[in-house]
Enzyme design. Structure first.
Site, mmCIF file in Angstrom:
data_model
loop_
_atom_site.group_PDB
_atom_site.id
_atom_site.type_symbol
_atom_site.label_atom_id
_atom_site.label_comp_id
_atom_site.label_asym_id
_atom_site.label_seq_id
_atom_site.Cartn_x
_atom_site.Cartn_y
_atom_site.Cartn_z
ATOM 1 N N ALA A 29 0.846 -1.204 0.000
ATOM 2 C CA ALA A 29 0.000 0.000 0.000
ATOM 3 C C ALA A 29 0.873 1.242 0.000
ATOM 4 C CB ALA A 29 -0.886 -0.010 1.245
ATOM 5 N N GLY B 15 0.371 -5.081 0.724
ATOM 6 C CA GLY B 15 -0.704 -5.194 -0.261
ATOM 7 C C GLY B 15 -0.246 -5.899 -1.532
ATOM 8 N N GLU C 35 -0.735 -9.353 -0.765
ATOM 9 C CA GLU C 35 -2.181 -9.609 -0.720
ATOM 10 C C GLU C 35 -2.749 -9.754 -2.133
ATOM 11 O OE1 GLU C 35 -4.250 -7.769 2.958
ATOM 12 O OE2 GLU C 35 -2.925 -6.221 2.174
ATOM 13 N N GLU D 165 2.802 -4.847 7.759
ATOM 14 C CA GLU D 165 1.775 -3.924 8.267
ATOM 15 C C GLU D 165 1.782 -3.750 9.779
ATOM 16 O OE1 GLU D 165 1.323 -6.156 5.877
ATOM 17 O OE2 GLU D 165 -0.057 -5.426 4.343
HETATM 18 N N1 COA Z 1 4.458 3.402 -0.526
HETATM 19 C C1 COA Z 1 4.862 4.531 -1.111
HETATM 20 N N2 COA Z 1 6.105 4.693 -1.605
HETATM 21 C C2 COA Z 1 6.946 3.651 -1.502
HETATM 22 C C3 COA Z 1 6.581 2.426 -0.897
HETATM 23 C C4 COA Z 1 5.266 2.337 -0.394
HETATM 24 N N3 COA Z 1 4.814 1.209 0.171
HETATM 25 N N4 COA Z 1 7.649 1.598 -0.928
HETATM 26 C C5 COA Z 1 8.630 2.267 -1.540
HETATM 27 N N5 COA Z 1 8.225 3.512 -1.891
HETATM 28 C C6 COA Z 1 8.976 4.553 -2.573
HETATM 29 C C7 COA Z 1 10.022 5.187 -1.661
HETATM 30 O O1 COA Z 1 9.429 6.231 -0.898
HETATM 31 C C8 COA Z 1 10.992 5.701 -2.680
HETATM 32 O O2 COA Z 1 10.489 6.881 -3.272
HETATM 33 P P1 COA Z 1 11.478 8.163 -3.488
HETATM 34 O O3 COA Z 1 12.561 7.642 -4.397
HETATM 35 O O4 COA Z 1 10.588 9.181 -4.135
HETATM 36 O O5 COA Z 1 11.983 8.532 -2.141
HETATM 37 C C9 COA Z 1 10.985 4.624 -3.764
HETATM 38 O O6 COA Z 1 9.730 3.952 -3.613
HETATM 39 C C10 COA Z 1 12.097 3.609 -3.612
HETATM 40 O O7 COA Z 1 12.017 3.058 -2.304
HETATM 41 P P2 COA Z 1 13.304 2.918 -1.351
HETATM 42 O O8 COA Z 1 12.803 2.781 0.057
HETATM 43 O O9 COA Z 1 14.276 4.020 -1.619
HETATM 44 O O10 COA Z 1 13.894 1.540 -1.878
HETATM 45 P P3 COA Z 1 14.798 0.510 -1.064
HETATM 46 O O11 COA Z 1 15.273 -0.468 -2.072
HETATM 47 O O12 COA Z 1 15.817 1.230 -0.247
HETATM 48 O O13 COA Z 1 13.811 -0.215 -0.013
HETATM 49 C C11 COA Z 1 11.782 -1.357 0.623
HETATM 50 C C12 COA Z 1 12.774 -1.037 -0.504
HETATM 51 C C13 COA Z 1 10.618 -2.135 -0.014
HETATM 52 C C14 COA Z 1 12.451 -2.202 1.708
HETATM 53 C C15 COA Z 1 11.267 -0.045 1.250
HETATM 54 O O14 COA Z 1 10.892 0.835 0.191
HETATM 55 C C16 COA Z 1 10.078 -0.217 2.147
HETATM 56 O O15 COA Z 1 10.226 -0.702 3.275
HETATM 57 N N6 COA Z 1 8.894 0.184 1.677
HETATM 58 C C17 COA Z 1 7.660 0.155 2.457
HETATM 59 C C18 COA Z 1 7.134 -1.275 2.528
HETATM 60 C C19 COA Z 1 5.868 -1.336 3.349
HETATM 61 O O16 COA Z 1 5.842 -1.023 4.543
HETATM 62 N N7 COA Z 1 4.786 -1.765 2.698
HETATM 63 C C20 COA Z 1 3.516 -2.043 3.321
HETATM 64 C C21 COA Z 1 2.725 -0.841 3.525
HETATM 65 S S1 COA Z 1 1.275 -1.267 4.439
#
Ligand code: COA
Length: 246
Positions: free
Chosen positions: A64, A109, A112, A132
């Site tokens: 999400a 998500g 999911e 989450e």
């Molecule tokens: N929602 C919105 N934006 C997201 C996202 C999410 N779930 N996951 C990644 N992004 C965005 C980041 O903000 C970043 O944007 P930016 O370049 O404009 O700053 C871009 O995607 C790249 O993500 P980044 O975190 O820099 O990549 P990474 O390789 O260092 O890390 C993850 C990857 C997946 C570990 C990390 O992005 C993360 O933990 N994301 C959230 C996952 C999450 O909690 N999902 C469930 C939500 S309920």
């Protein structure tokens, strides 16, 4: 064809839907979910015999859109499930066989959504998880329901409560994915699986999908009755028109 964040194309009788929000790791914004909902009603999908869902070669989806989550009031969340949040159940309810082709992160998500499809093919780079609870919420697009049914309650607790991440091979061992392939081969392999399913009688597939779904929650007697009724109607439908019904 592209609807912006969701690309729609056909590969033979299989529809291929690709999430295209790579810069945000295919985070499932309400905009993307709405486009996916619309894509599911596109003729290329409704006339297909199988559907493959993928996020491309680098990431399936990081879940999400966390930016949107922070802004949502309880009222907005209730409205969300009537609007774009309905996409997960719509995928799960498709009559065609569905296959997720997963590379890279498949989180929250994203997982999911993959769980809403019938089969999950992962390449060796895939990483699965449900983060989450760690951010104070829970998987609420069918995630707890489908995870328990896919891997059982004990392993579901590891994923949902402890936020445990699984590699592709671990996900295979746990039964979360159907098969694992070499890096970059996930789409080709998913298309192969979809192609095999697309060649099967579509009515038998559609009816059997519903019976399998119902079997997860229905008492034995009712499931057996459902099977028998489904068999009777499928057998009737499969009978050549020239055959004497007496
Ligand atoms: N929602 C919105 N934006 C997201 C996202 C999410 N779930 N996951 C990644 N992004 C965005 C980041 O903000 C970043 O944007 P930016 O370049 O404009 O700053 C871009 O995607 C790249 O993500 P980044 O975190 O820099 O990549 P990474 O390789 O260092 O890390 C993850 C990857 C997946 C570990 C990390 O992005 C993360 O933990 N994301 C959230 C996952 C999450 O909690 N999902 C469930 C939500 S309920």
């Amino acid at each position: 064809m592209s609807a912006g964040t969701v690309e729609i194309r056909r590969s033979g009788s299989t529809a291929v839907l690709t999430l295209r929000r790579e810069a945000k790791l295919n985070a499932l914004s309400t905009h993307l979910e709405r486009e996916l909902l619309r894509a599911l009603d596109d003729k290329a999908v409704t006339t297909s015999r199988a559907v493959v869902l993928t996020g491309g070669d680098r990431v399936f989806s990081a879940g999400a859109d966390t930016g949107e989550l922070r802004e949502m009031t309880p009222e907005a969340i209730t409205a969300y499930y009537r609007d774009s949040g309905a996409v997960y159940e719509k995928v799960a309810g498709l009559p065609q066989p569905t296959v997720s082709a997963v590379a890279g992160y498949c989180l929250g998500g994203g997982l999911e959504l993959a769980l809403a499809t019938d089969f999950r093919v992962a390449d060796a780079t895939a990483v699965f998880g449900l983060p989450e609870v760690g951010i104070g919420i829970l998987p609420s697009s069918g995630g707890t329901y489908r995870t328990v049914r896919a891997v059982g309650p004990a392993r579901a607790r590891e994923l949902v409560l402890r936020g445990r991440r699984l590699s592709a091979d671990q996900a295979l061992a746990w039964g979360l994915v159907t098969e694992v392939c070499e890096p970059g081969a996930h789409l080709e392999q998913a298309l192969r699986v979809a192609g095999e399913l697309a060649a099967l009688p579509p009515l038998a597939i559609a009816v059997t999908k519903r019976v399998i779904d119902a079997a997860a929650d229905t008492p034995r007697e009712s499931t057996l009755l459902l099977e028998q009724l489904a068999y009777a109607s499928l057998n009737q439908a499969a009978r050549p028109a020239t055959e004497d019904p007496t």
